[in-house]
Motif scaffolding. Structure first.
Motif, PDB file in Angstrom:
ATOM      1  N   VAL A 147      47.609  33.613  55.111  1.00 44.89           N
ATOM      2  CA  VAL A 147      48.436  32.423  55.289  1.00 44.89           C
ATOM      3  C   VAL A 147      47.932  31.352  54.338  1.00 44.89           C
ATOM      4  N   SER A 148      48.852  30.586  53.764  1.00 39.32           N
ATOM      5  CA  SER A 148      48.457  29.519  52.849  1.00 39.32           C
ATOM      6  C   SER A 148      47.818  28.383  53.637  1.00 39.32           C
ATOM      7  N   ASP A 149      47.017  27.576  52.953  1.00 33.12           N
ATOM      8  CA  ASP A 149      46.277  26.526  53.649  1.00 33.12           C
ATOM      9  C   ASP A 149      47.199  25.475  54.258  1.00 33.12           C
ATOM     10  N   ASN A 150      48.326  25.155  53.586  1.00 32.01           N
ATOM     11  CA  ASN A 150      49.220  24.130  54.142  1.00 32.01           C
ATOM     12  C   ASN A 150      49.955  24.638  55.386  1.00 32.01           C
ATOM     13  N   VAL A 151      50.340  25.922  55.409  1.00 34.70           N
ATOM     14  CA  VAL A 151      50.999  26.478  56.594  1.00 34.70           C
ATOM     15  C   VAL A 151      49.997  26.591  57.744  1.00 34.70           C
ATOM     16  N   GLN A 152      48.780  27.002  57.443  1.00 37.14           N
ATOM     17  CA  GLN A 152      47.756  27.068  58.495  1.00 37.14           C
ATOM     18  C   GLN A 152      47.531  25.691  59.101  1.00 37.14           C
ATOM     19  N   GLU A 153      47.481  24.667  58.258  1.00 39.78           N
ATOM     20  CA  GLU A 153      47.275  23.305  58.766  1.00 39.78           C
ATOM     21  C   GLU A 153      48.432  22.873  59.659  1.00 39.78           C
ATOM     22  N   GLU A 154      49.666  23.208  59.287  1.00 44.20           N
ATOM     23  CA  GLU A 154      50.829  22.879  60.121  1.00 44.20           C
ATOM     24  C   GLU A 154      50.705  23.529  61.496  1.00 44.20           C
ATOM     25  N   ARG A 155      50.257  24.766  61.537  1.00 46.77           N
ATOM     26  CA  ARG A 155      50.141  25.481  62.815  1.00 46.77           C
ATOM     27  C   ARG A 155      49.000  24.931  63.656  1.00 46.77           C
ATOM     28  N   SER A 170      40.031  27.068  69.545  1.00 49.74           N
ATOM     29  CA  SER A 170      38.663  27.214  70.034  1.00 49.74           C
ATOM     30  C   SER A 170      37.699  26.513  69.078  1.00 49.74           C
ATOM     31  N   PRO A 171      36.467  26.264  69.509  1.00 45.73           N
ATOM     32  CA  PRO A 171      35.483  25.680  68.590  1.00 45.73           C
ATOM     33  C   PRO A 171      35.321  26.497  67.314  1.00 45.73           C
ATOM     34  N   MET A 172      35.452  27.833  67.431  1.00 45.94           N
ATOM     35  CA  MET A 172      35.336  28.688  66.251  1.00 45.94           C
ATOM     36  C   MET A 172      36.511  28.470  65.295  1.00 45.94           C
ATOM     37  N   ASP A 173      37.704  28.260  65.870  1.00 46.08           N
ATOM     38  CA  ASP A 173      38.870  27.985  65.036  1.00 46.08           C
ATOM     39  C   ASP A 173      38.702  26.673  64.274  1.00 46.08           C
ATOM     40  N   LEU A 174      38.210  25.669  64.981  1.00 42.27           N
ATOM     41  CA  LEU A 174      38.020  24.359  64.352  1.00 42.27           C
ATOM     42  C   LEU A 174      36.967  24.432  63.255  1.00 42.27           C
ATOM     43  N   ALA A 175      35.925  25.230  63.508  1.00 39.37           N
ATOM     44  CA  ALA A 175      34.888  25.384  62.488  1.00 39.37           C
ATOM     45  C   ALA A 175      35.436  26.110  61.261  1.00 39.37           C
ATOM     46  N   SER A 176      36.257  27.144  61.498  1.00 36.42           N
ATOM     47  CA  SER A 176      36.796  27.910  60.376  1.00 36.42           C
ATOM     48  C   SER A 176      37.729  27.052  59.520  1.00 36.42           C
ATOM     49  N   ARG A 177      38.390  26.097  60.163  1.00 37.07           N
ATOM     50  CA  ARG A 177      39.294  25.206  59.433  1.00 37.07           C
ATOM     51  C   ARG A 177      38.544  24.407  58.372  1.00 37.07           C
ATOM     52  N   MET A 178      37.298  24.081  58.675  1.00 35.64           N
ATOM     53  CA  MET A 178      36.497  23.294  57.744  1.00 35.64           C
ATOM     54  C   MET A 178      35.780  24.165  56.708  1.00 35.64           C
ATOM     55  N   LEU A 179      35.922  25.481  56.851  1.00 28.83           N
ATOM     56  CA  LEU A 179      35.206  26.405  55.960  1.00 28.83           C
ATOM     57  C   LEU A 179      36.182  27.324  55.238  1.00 28.83           C
ATOM     58  N   TRP A 180      37.294  26.755  54.793  1.00 28.44           N
ATOM     59  CA  TRP A 180      38.343  27.552  54.160  1.00 28.44           C
ATOM     60  C   TRP A 180      37.799  28.332  52.957  1.00 28.44           C
ATOM     61  N   VAL A 181      37.075  27.668  52.089  1.00 30.15           N
ATOM     62  CA  VAL A 181      36.576  28.316  50.877  1.00 30.15           C
ATOM     63  C   VAL A 181      35.567  29.399  51.221  1.00 30.15           C
ATOM     64  N   GLU A 182      34.666  29.102  52.169  1.00 32.70           N
ATOM     65  CA  GLU A 182      33.659  30.090  52.563  1.00 32.70           C
ATOM     66  C   GLU A 182      34.303  31.346  53.139  1.00 32.70           C
ATOM     67  N   TYR A 183      35.348  31.148  53.977  1.00 31.58           N
ATOM     68  CA  TYR A 183      36.055  32.302  54.527  1.00 31.58           C
ATOM     69  C   TYR A 183      36.795  33.060  53.425  1.00 31.58           C
ATOM     70  N   SER A 184      37.322  32.343  52.457  1.00 30.00           N
ATOM     71  CA  SER A 184      38.019  32.998  51.349  1.00 30.00           C
ATOM     72  C   SER A 184      37.053  33.886  50.565  1.00 30.00           C
ATOM     73  N   LYS A 185      35.872  33.374  50.288  1.00 33.01           N
ATOM     74  CA  LYS A 185      34.879  34.159  49.556  1.00 33.01           C
ATOM     75  C   LYS A 185      34.444  35.381  50.364  1.00 33.01           C
ATOM     76  N   ALA A 186      34.266  35.185  51.670  1.00 31.65           N
ATOM     77  CA  ALA A 186      33.859  36.299  52.529  1.00 31.65           C
ATOM     78  C   ALA A 186      34.951  37.362  52.591  1.00 31.65           C
ATOM     79  N   LYS A 187      36.213  36.919  52.669  1.00 35.12           N
ATOM     80  CA  LYS A 187      37.331  37.874  52.682  1.00 35.12           C
ATOM     81  C   LYS A 187      37.393  38.650  51.377  1.00 35.12           C
ATOM     82  N   ASP A 188      37.224  37.953  50.247  1.00 34.43           N
ATOM     83  CA  ASP A 188      37.273  38.618  48.947  1.00 34.43           C
ATOM     84  C   ASP A 188      36.182  39.681  48.833  1.00 34.43           C
TER      85      ASP A 188
END
Length: 261
Positions: A147-155, A170-188
């Protein structure tokens, strides 16, 4: 955002695909096949909705969802894959993992819940673990919902004011929102190590939920070589009458109030 199909057209297409899912499950049961579907993805990417539409009309006796909580202290001392193995299907079953062993490559790694040695060990051994599953006769399908970052933010913003979706923040969801780049690197990195010829990843564009669900289900159906299983026709016999039986009086029972008479 791409043009979204109408609800009417979506529901027609979804119904047709869900009929095929029932046919697919009949084939899996008849031939004693084993299917595992792994759903991973960004928070708010829509994987939960896709899972719900897949299982909606499938019998829970042969199709189940596995969504494990955080590991217990005892489970933390086990071989990492151990708590997932017990949920694998027997013959004639489908198991859908709503998040899976890939927690180690994503949440645990980004949030620091595992150390570097555990992370690298997972990345090396995961492809071999999955090859073992395949050699055992399991068909393993892996979906990554993007999902793109702008659509994720809308949701995320929509969840703030929703009483029925608030639990998704959840607290984990809120934390992941602030770590978009880190999650992107981990996914890659995860895709680099675990996208293999034996068990590839399939990426689903989740920006339009209706399209994502239909695309995912249609693709899943294309991966399973099912065909129609002929079933004996069911005939409803006339029920025998029992004139000696008298139903108890309506008022003698404790009924739910008819708020909607």
């Amino acid at each position: 955002m791409a043009h979204k199909m109408s609800r009417k057209k979506y529901e027609i297409e979804l119904n047709l695909l869900q009929v095929q899912l029932c046919t697919m499950l009949d084939w899996i049961v008849h031939h004693n096949k084993k299917l595992v579907i792994v759903f991973e993805g960004r928070d708010a990417a829509g994987k939960g909705g896709a899972i719900h539409r897949i299982v909606e009309h499938l019998t829970p006796r042969n199709c189940r969802i596995v969504a494990l909580p955080s590991p217990t202290e005892r489970e933390k001392t086990q071989w990492y894959f151990q708590r997932y193995i017990q949920h694998l299907p027997a013959g004639g079953e489908i198991v859908i993992f709503d998040r899976s062993w890939y927690n180690r490559a994503l949440v645990e790694h980004v949030m620091g819940f595992c150390n570097d040695e555990e992370y690298h060990e997972f990345m090396i051994t995961c492809p071999e673990f999955e090859r073992m599953l395949i050699r055992s006769g399991i068909q393993l399908v892996k979906y990554w919902f993007s999902v793109s970052d702008n659509v994720q933010e809308e949701r995320f913003q929509a969840r703030l004011t929703s009483r029925i979706k608030g639990w998704k923040l959840s607290p984990m969801d809120l934390a992941s929102r602030m770590l978009w780049v880190e999650y992107s690197k981990a996914k890659d990195k995860m895709l680099e190590y675990t996208h293999t010829p034996d068990c590839p990843w399939y990426v689903v564009d989740g920006d339009v939920k209706r399209h994502a669900r239909l695309n995912c289900i249609r693709h899943l159906l294309s991966l399973v070589p099912y065909d129609e299983i002929e079933k004996p026709k069911v005939r409803l016999l006339t029920r025998p009458k029992a004139p000696e039986y008298k139903r108890p009086a309506f008022k003698a029972q404790n009924h739910v109030p008819k708020y909607y008479p």
